[in-house]
Design an enzyme around this catalytic site. Structure first.
Site, PDB file in Angstrom:
ATOM      1  N   ASP A  28       0.869  -1.177   0.000  1.00 17.15           N
ATOM      2  CA  ASP A  28       0.000   0.000   0.000  1.00 17.15           C
ATOM      3  C   ASP A  28       0.912   1.235   0.000  1.00 17.15           C
ATOM      4  OD1 ASP A  28       0.914   0.273   2.593  1.00 17.15           O
ATOM      5  OD2 ASP A  28      -1.075   0.283   3.531  1.00 17.15           O
TER       6      ASP A  28
ATOM      7  N   CYS B  29       3.086  -3.228   4.050  1.00 16.72           N
ATOM      8  CA  CYS B  29       2.222  -2.101   4.441  1.00 16.72           C
ATOM      9  C   CYS B  29       2.921  -1.416   5.612  1.00 16.72           C
ATOM     10  CB  CYS B  29       0.792  -2.546   4.749  1.00 16.72           C
ATOM     11  SG  CYS B  29       0.604  -3.665   6.144  1.00 16.72           S
TER      12      CYS B  29
ATOM     13  N   THR C 233       2.598  -1.501   9.086  1.00 16.98           N
ATOM     14  CA  THR C 233       3.028  -2.430  10.144  1.00 16.98           C
ATOM     15  C   THR C 233       3.264  -3.833   9.623  1.00 16.98           C
ATOM     16  OG1 THR C 233       0.725  -3.024  10.578  1.00 16.98           O
ATOM     17  CG2 THR C 233       1.652  -1.205  11.887  1.00 16.98           C
TER      18      THR C 233
ATOM     19  N   HIS D 244      10.910 -23.378   8.803  1.00 14.66           N
ATOM     20  CA  HIS D 244       9.954 -24.098   9.641  1.00 14.66           C
ATOM     21  C   HIS D 244       8.510 -23.994   9.162  1.00 14.66           C
ATOM     22  CE1 HIS D 244      12.650 -24.352  13.518  1.00 14.66           C
ATOM     23  NE2 HIS D 244      13.239 -24.833  12.429  1.00 14.66           N
TER      24      HIS D 244
ATOM     25  N   HIS E  44       8.175 -30.365  10.656  1.00 11.86           N
ATOM     26  CA  HIS E  44       7.548 -29.099  10.249  1.00 11.86           C
ATOM     27  C   HIS E  44       6.472 -29.330   9.195  1.00 11.86           C
ATOM     28  CE1 HIS E  44      10.475 -27.162  12.709  1.00 11.86           C
ATOM     29  NE2 HIS E  44      11.447 -27.784  12.056  1.00 11.86           N
TER      30      HIS E  44
HETATM   31  C1  RB5 Z   1      -2.039   2.586   6.526  1.00 10.00           C
HETATM   32  O1  RB5 Z   1      -2.101   3.776   7.234  1.00 10.00           O
HETATM   33  C2  RB5 Z   1      -1.811   1.423   7.483  1.00 10.00           C
HETATM   34  O2  RB5 Z   1      -2.942   1.191   8.247  1.00 10.00           O
HETATM   35  C3  RB5 Z   1      -1.426   0.172   6.709  1.00 10.00           C
HETATM   36  O3  RB5 Z   1      -0.300   0.434   5.953  1.00 10.00           O
HETATM   37  C4  RB5 Z   1      -1.081  -1.033   7.534  1.00 10.00           C
HETATM   38  O4  RB5 Z   1      -0.147  -0.752   8.522  1.00 10.00           O
HETATM   39  C5  RB5 Z   1      -2.219  -1.831   8.013  1.00 10.00           C
HETATM   40  O5  RB5 Z   1      -2.056  -2.890   8.643  1.00 10.00           O
END
Ligand code: RB5
Length: 158
Positions: free
Chosen positions: A8, A65, A67, A98, A133
């Protein structure tokens, strides 16, 4: 080797750097976007990469993305996908050895380019160890089948 990649907006810059570096060392990288830093919805891209990997078992996927959490959640909804969110090289290596992770998910707002590339290389360089595994992956596959409407692990509901 073919690698599908997507992000994203929060992972866009890192995705571009990884895409270029992987292509530079000989990987066949197919980019599912996003193609600008403008805000977009990660599930729309995550599902495309996950479906491409599920449809072509000899391939791998990379998703990014902010996080990594949202991309990991959506990718793991696709039957046959084992998406692993990694934040260090140990996790990146062992999620392949694994867990036979076929999608590596990176947190674009948490790691820099050097760490991200080190994780990608650790994951690509690792091999699934099989044995106990595989037994554990078979148990995960049983759960997938239990909750699949079709009762198969095919990505058939596109
Ligand atoms: C975008 O702001 C953020 O929510 C997205 O990149 C991600 O971290 C979602 O899990």
């Amino acid at each position: 080797m073919k690698i599908f990649i997507g992000s994203d907006h929060a992972g866009y810059e890192l995705k571009e750097r990884i895409r270029v570096q992987l292509a530079g060392i000989g990987y066949d990288v197919e980019d599912f976007g996003t193609s600008t830093a403008e805000s977009c919805d990660y599930p729309l891209i995550g599902v495309k990469v996950a479906e491409a990997v599920a449809d072509h078992p000899e391939t791998l996927g990379i998703l990014i993305c902010g996080t990594g959490v949202g991309m990991a959640i959506v990718a793991n909804k696709v039957p046959g996908i084992r998406a692993a969110l990694a934040s260090n090289t140990y996790i990146a290596q062992f999620c392949r050895e694994h867990n036979n992770a076929n999608v590596l998910v990176l947190p674009g707002r948490v790691v820099g380019v050097d760490m991200a590339m080190a994780m990608v290389k650790a994951w690509l360089g690792a091999r699934f160890a099989g044995g106990r595994h595989q037994r554990r992956l078979d148990l995960i596959h049983d759960v997938e089948k239990k909750y699949s409407r079709s009762g198969t692990a095919e990505a058939s509901s596109k």
